[in-house]
Design an enzyme around this catalytic site. Structure first.
Site, short mmCIF file in Angstrom:
data_model
loop_
_atom_site.label_atom_id
_atom_site.label_comp_id
_atom_site.label_asym_id
_atom_site.label_seq_id
_atom_site.Cartn_x
_atom_site.Cartn_y
_atom_site.Cartn_z
N GLU A 77 -5.60 -8.57 0.64
CA GLU A 77 -6.17 -8.45 1.99
C GLU A 77 -7.67 -8.26 1.87
OE1 GLU A 77 -2.82 -6.07 4.71
OE2 GLU A 77 -4.66 -5.08 4.08
N GLU B 279 0.83 -1.22 0.00
CA GLU B 279 0.00 0.00 0.00
C GLU B 279 0.86 1.26 0.00
OE1 GLU B 279 -3.06 -0.28 3.02
OE2 GLU B 279 -4.26 -1.58 1.70
#
Length: 312
Positions: free
Chosen positions: A231, A130
């Site tokens: 995720e 991220e």
């Protein structure tokens, strides 16, 4: 794997959807409940639990070295790899890459442990987790992904990165996608972080995945880059609410059964966040400025007890 198409994801929640089942993996922390570092034996016990209770034999990590608790520097890759080999698991090893200094340190720590002995057990390497979501540009991250490929791809052919679904959907990651460097991507998507009520969480989750994967495939073609859901998950009892998304173990089970199982049924490979509660974590301050709890996201408690059935 057979990459899902835009249409197949849209149909994933349908009982008529039929495809090769996806693989269920788990995001795995590096620390014991007291914040000290896991040992090889701890990871081995984690793997026994994940295989025995969830039928899973693949995990992902976030850094080669975990320095989140300065008093306890965890050599993640060096410690997890012997356990991965002993238990015949696979691992996706992450390299933290938000800054050049951190990437250089991660690479240096990985080089002596990524050997031919352990390479067969490493499914992929991901550079950055991220990073784009936190404001690192694709142009800044791309040379680090290239360097990972140059340094390690002879032993581990799958090289790429992980980011939030919207950074793939909105074009932020396009320089990485079109570079030809990455052949492996993980897309993170949460109905919870979209502040969705549990009854709308699955639709939001699948739609976010659809938008991200659709953009990637429209840009570079289908089956060019291997794509996983990096995720997804839902906090259990004791976690923090976020908008209309309410933390509870009942809701976590519902999201797993309707959202995760739907994605798996249509051939999407999914990493559930996360395997075990991480009670050592301090409370965090989110984008809204509100203090939040991050210790109750596990599918299992920190003593390795499942919170609900992990079968679909």
């Amino acid at each position: 794997m057979h990459l899902p198409t835009i249409l197949s994801l849209a149909l994933a929640a349908s009982p008529l959807a039929v495809s090769a089942r996806g693989t269920l993996g788990f995001a795995l922390g590096a620390r014991k409940p007291d914040g000290t570092c896991k040992t090889v034996a701890d990871y081995a016990a984690d793997f026994d639990t994940l295989k025995g209770k969830a039928g899973s034999t693949i995990v992902r990590t976030y850094a080669v070295v975990d320095v989140n608790v300065p008093a306890y520097r965890c050599e993640v890759a060096a410690t997890i790899l012997p356990a991965v080999k002993a238990k015949n698991f696979k691992v996706i090893l992450g390299l933290w890459a938000d800054a050049q200094e951190s990437y250089d340190s991660e690479k240096a720590a990985l080089q002596p442990v990524l050997t031919s002995e352990y390479a067969p057990y490493i499914y992929a390497l991901t550079t950055g987790s991220e990073s784009l979501y936190r404001g690192i540009s694709a142009q800044e991250l791309l040379p680090r992904i290239k360097d990972t490929k140059t340094s390690f791809s002879k032993l581990v052919p799958r090289i790429g990165t992980v980011d939030s679904w919207n950074k793939f959907q909105d074009g932020t990651a396009d320089p990485i996608l079109t570079s030809g460097v990455a052949n492996f991507l993980m897309v993170n998507a949460f109905g919870y972080w979209q502040q969705q009520d549990i009854n709308n969480a699955t639709a939001t989750y699948l739609d976010d995945l659809q938008q991200a994967i659709g953009h990637i495939q429209n840009l570079v073609g289908p089956n060019t880059i291997e794509i996983w859901n990096g995720e997804t998950g839902w906090p259990g009892d004791g976690g923090s609410d976020y908008g209309d998304a309410h933390a509870s173990t009942v809701n976590a089970e519902q999201f797993f059964k309707t959202g995760v199982c739907a994605a798996l049924a249509w051939g999407v490979d999914v990493f559930y966040f996360e395997a075990f509660d991480e009670s050592w974590k301090p409370k965090s301050i989110g984008d809204t400025g509100v203090e939040g709890d991050e210790t109750h996201w596990g599918a299992f408690t920190d003593s390795r007890t499942p919170k609900f059935s992990l079968t679909c």
